[in-house]
Design a protein around this motif. Structure first.
Motif, PDB file in Angstrom:
ATOM      1  N   THR A   1       0.829  -1.060   0.106  1.00  0.00           N
ATOM      2  CA  THR A   1       0.046  -0.128  -0.130  1.00  0.00           C
ATOM      3  C   THR A   1       0.835   1.291  -0.036  1.00  0.00           C
ATOM      4  OG1 THR A   1      -0.246  -0.190   2.385  1.00  0.00           O
ATOM      5  CG2 THR A   1      -1.898  -0.983   1.197  1.00  0.00           C
TER       6      THR A   1
ATOM      7  N   HIS B   1      -6.259   1.748   1.848  1.00  0.00           N
ATOM      8  CA  HIS B   1      -6.397   1.184   0.396  1.00  0.00           C
ATOM      9  C   HIS B   1      -7.979   1.546  -0.041  1.00  0.00           C
ATOM     10  CE1 HIS B   1      -6.423  -1.849  -2.708  1.00  0.00           C
ATOM     11  NE2 HIS B   1      -7.484  -2.422  -2.379  1.00  0.00           N
TER      12      HIS B   1
ATOM     13  N   GLN C   1      -3.167  -7.749  -2.853  1.00  0.00           N
ATOM     14  CA  GLN C   1      -4.269  -7.009  -3.377  1.00  0.00           C
ATOM     15  C   GLN C   1      -5.387  -7.658  -2.886  1.00  0.00           C
ATOM     16  OE1 GLN C   1      -4.654  -3.947  -4.891  1.00  0.00           O
ATOM     17  NE2 GLN C   1      -2.344  -3.655  -4.355  1.00  0.00           N
TER      18      GLN C   1
END
Length: 686
Positions: A26, A64, A253
């Motif tokens: 991130t 995120h 992810q």
């Protein structure tokens, strides 16, 4: 928007490594996985650096897709369950981290069940998929067996470099340039089909659309977006638990997507019970930044430069710097934590990233922050509005069951020890400090040997106090083995007033728990009325000091039946001494018994270890009273065991049960110590 996610798993499963990979993915920290001062994000404590294992709760926030995620890294070793409990309290969902090389351990199974009981949403991350011993299919099967229904993979690992998406039917490859996406090849499509049907059926079973299963079974292709929506709802309800895979640089992810889209926000997660400080239920508190302030100290830390730092989860309202808040107690006075009911001013707020602290202007409901220099609040305390004091229901904390006796190495260490221990107690709610007046020992009640080692290490390195372990003394008792008479003569004639007191006592044993029964059978005034209580006082004093090995005497009837007095030289003190001498003389005429404390012990253990536990109890002179099943696959064993035999049982049970056994002990009664052990104790005390 916030998500609070705790990482749970056994030591070595890869929780800390996963946290650092998520921070890097991130962009929260550089690819080195380190913060500004060069330390790793979570293993920054001096003990963690030296021992190379996590012993603290660590908060690592990332962002995120506009959502802040507070990842809470917890220790995987059972000795540090206090920090694990703190992480569970502060979180709204859990990632269970399982190593592809090692599988599921018993402690992880127990924690899964515990999270299920409170309805906490969970997902599983299988780490180390690139390990030479990795067996994804085998570990997946063990997760499904251990965790039950609703556990299914969303992705399949491919050679440690990519993942196959079972719903999207795409191949995600990770490389130096990040994640790329392409169509799977023929072999990968075949693998997808092997797992995809079970996943879709699992999602549809949890769908609120009851027609979906019929449509699927009739051959209709269900739209992927519908499946994803139902998946996310089922995850948030804690009825479906997706399995993901991760390796260095792979799978981050996918984890972030599940956390942000599947896990509930604090607004959707039920709050712990809130009451007024006098125990009346409160219903008006919700996870609303504009609501009444309710926050909780989930961990207390000590920094050599900053001082005390309190890690706080805000459940309702908004916390701001310089606010005056009410600190409500937490009900752990038996462990050395006083119950608080005071007002205190909040200092600066910060967002913790491991050891680093980043300034915050406010902390709203659902978020986690650190507060520096709260002098009164301790772990488990509630912070609320001073005009509307509230209290959150205390979270369950296991009892420390390993006693470790310590003493300062020098006078200088002794002078600093008290303050250092008070700081340790404030930081660690699983530690109980006991000053045993009877054995004159300072005892740390710890969760296990590793916990004790960390505490002693912190005393030395952080607080500059050197201590050493000493043999733990178990408080024994003495009693008389039969009926006997004794005479106490305290006759001393010197210049001026002398001492004159003679008393004749008869002593006989009473049943266990009888204490002292003092009987006055004086007739004719041979012992004046005013001196009879003096004899009893002397007997009691000698009973406290013991008559053979220096342990208190219990369970006797003492009858004063005769004596002599002098009109001038008799006194209260003279008859006290005579009573003491009479008890000692009687003890020399009859066998005396040493009594040992016997505890009532309840042991909860997996069925497969019941035989080993019962055999071990027999070797400890224990008496097994019975067993009873508890839930699925576990048994409660009840026994009576001498306290001398279970001082290290916390360590031994963990070894026997592979870390899954727990036990509770409470004092039951005193019983005669076997003669071969009693002889050794008497010889050592001579």
């Amino acid at each position: 928007m916030v998500r609070n996610v705790v990482l749970v798993g056994h030591s070595g499963a890869g929780k800390t490594t996963l946290i650092e990979a998520l921070l890097t993915a991130t962009g929260t920290v550089p690819r080195t996985g380190r913060v500004e001062d060069g330390t790793t994000v979570c293993d920054f404590d001096e003990v963690e650096v030296r021992q190379q294992r996590s012993v603290n709760l660590c908060v690592a926030p990332v962002v995120h897709n506009g959502i802040k995620i507070n990842f809470l890294d917890t220790p995987g070793y059972a000795d540090f369950v206090g920090d694990l409990r703190a992480g569970l309290r502060a979180a709204d969902a859990a990632l269970f981290v399982v190593s592809a090389a090692e599988g599921v351990d018993g402690l992880t199974r127990m924690l899964w069940e515990e999270c299920g009981l409170v309805g906490m949403p969970r997902a599983v991350v299988i780490t180390k998929i690139d390990h030479p011993r990795a067996g994804f299919d085998e570990v997946l099967a063990s997760c499904q067996e251990a965790f039950g229904d609703g556990v299914a993979p969303l992705y399949l690992p491919v050679d440690g470099v990519g993942l196959l998406g079972l719903l999207s039917q795409r191949f995600y490859e990770y490389g130096a340039g990040g994640r790329t996406e392409r169509e799977p090849d023929a072999g990968q499509l075949e693998l997808i089909e092997q797992y995809r049907g079970d996943l879709i059926e699992g999602i549809i079973q949890e769908s609120e659309d009851e027609s979906l299963m019929d449509r699927y079974l009739s051959g209709e292709e269900i739209d992927t977006k519908v499946l994803i929506d139902d998946l996310e709802k089922a995850v948030a309800r804690a009825s479906f638990h997706p399995v993901l895979a991760a390796a260095p640089g792979v799978g981050m992810q996918e984890i972030l997507e599940i956390v942000t889209q599947g896990f509930p926000s604090p607004l959707e997660h039920p709050l712990p019970e809130v009451t007024t400080t006098d125990g009346k239920p409160v219903t008006h508190v919700t996870a609303d930044p504009a609501g009444p302030l309710v926050a909780e100290v989930v961990k207390t830390m000590s920094d050599p430069y900053v001082g005390r730092i309190s890690l706080v989860r805000v459940f309702s309202g908004t916390l701001r710097p310089d606010m005056v808040v009410h600190v409500s107690g937490h009900g752990m006075a038996d462990r050395g934590h006083e119950d608080h009911d005071v007002d205190e001013r909040v200092g600066s707020l910060s967002s913790p990233l491991g050891k680093a602290q980043r300034p915050l202007g406010k902390c709203v409901a659902g978020d986690i922050c650190a507060i520096a220099k709260l002098t009164r609040a301790e772990t488990g305390d509630t912070l609320s509005d001073k005009e509307d004091p509230l209290l959150m229901t205390a979270w369950e904390m296991p009892d420390p069951l390993l006693p470790v006796a310590i003493q300062a190495k020098s006078k200088a260490d002794e002078d600093k020890l008290s303050q250092a221990l008070s700081r340790l107690v404030a930081e660690d709610p699983t530690l109980r400090l006991e000053n045993n007046a009877e054995t004159r020992q300072l005892v740390l009640w710890c969760m296990g040997e590793a916990h004790a080692d960390v505490l002693l290490d912190r005393l030395s390195k952080r607080h500059g106090v050197e201590v050493e372990k000493v043999d733990l003394r178990v408080p024994l008792r003495e009693t008389f083995g039969g009926k006997v008479q004794g005479t106490g003569r305290n006759v001393k004639q010197t210049g001026g007033h002398g001492q004159y007191a003679v008393c004749h006592l008869e002593i006989e044993p009473l049943p266990s728990g009888g204490g002292l029964e003092f009987v006055d059978k004086i007739v004719g005034g041979v012992v004046p009325r005013q001196f009879i209580p003096s004899v009893e006082k002397g007997v009691r004093a000698q009973m406290e000091r013991g008559v053979v090995a220096g342990y208190p005497v219990v369970d006797i009837r003492v009858t004063l039946y005769d004596g002599k007095a002098h009109s001038v030289d008799s006194s209260d003190m003279a008859f006290q001494i005579a009573g003491q001498l009479a008890l000692k003389e009687a003890a020399a005429k009859v066998p005396t018994l040493l009594l040992e404390p016997v505890d009532q012990v309840s042991i909860l253990v997996s069925d497969e270890f019941v035989g080993a536990v019962m055999s071990d109890l027999s070797s400890r002179r224990g008496r097994v009273l019975g067993t009873e099943p508890v839930g699925t696959g576990r048994t409660l064993v009840k026994a009576e065991v001498p306290e001398l035999e279970i001082t290290r049982y916390a360590i031994d049970l963990r070894s026997m049960s592979h870390g899954t056994g727990t036990f509770h002990r409470s004092f039951l009664r005193y019983e005669p110590l076997p003669s071969h052990l009693a002889g050794k104790v008497t010889a050592d005390s001579a």
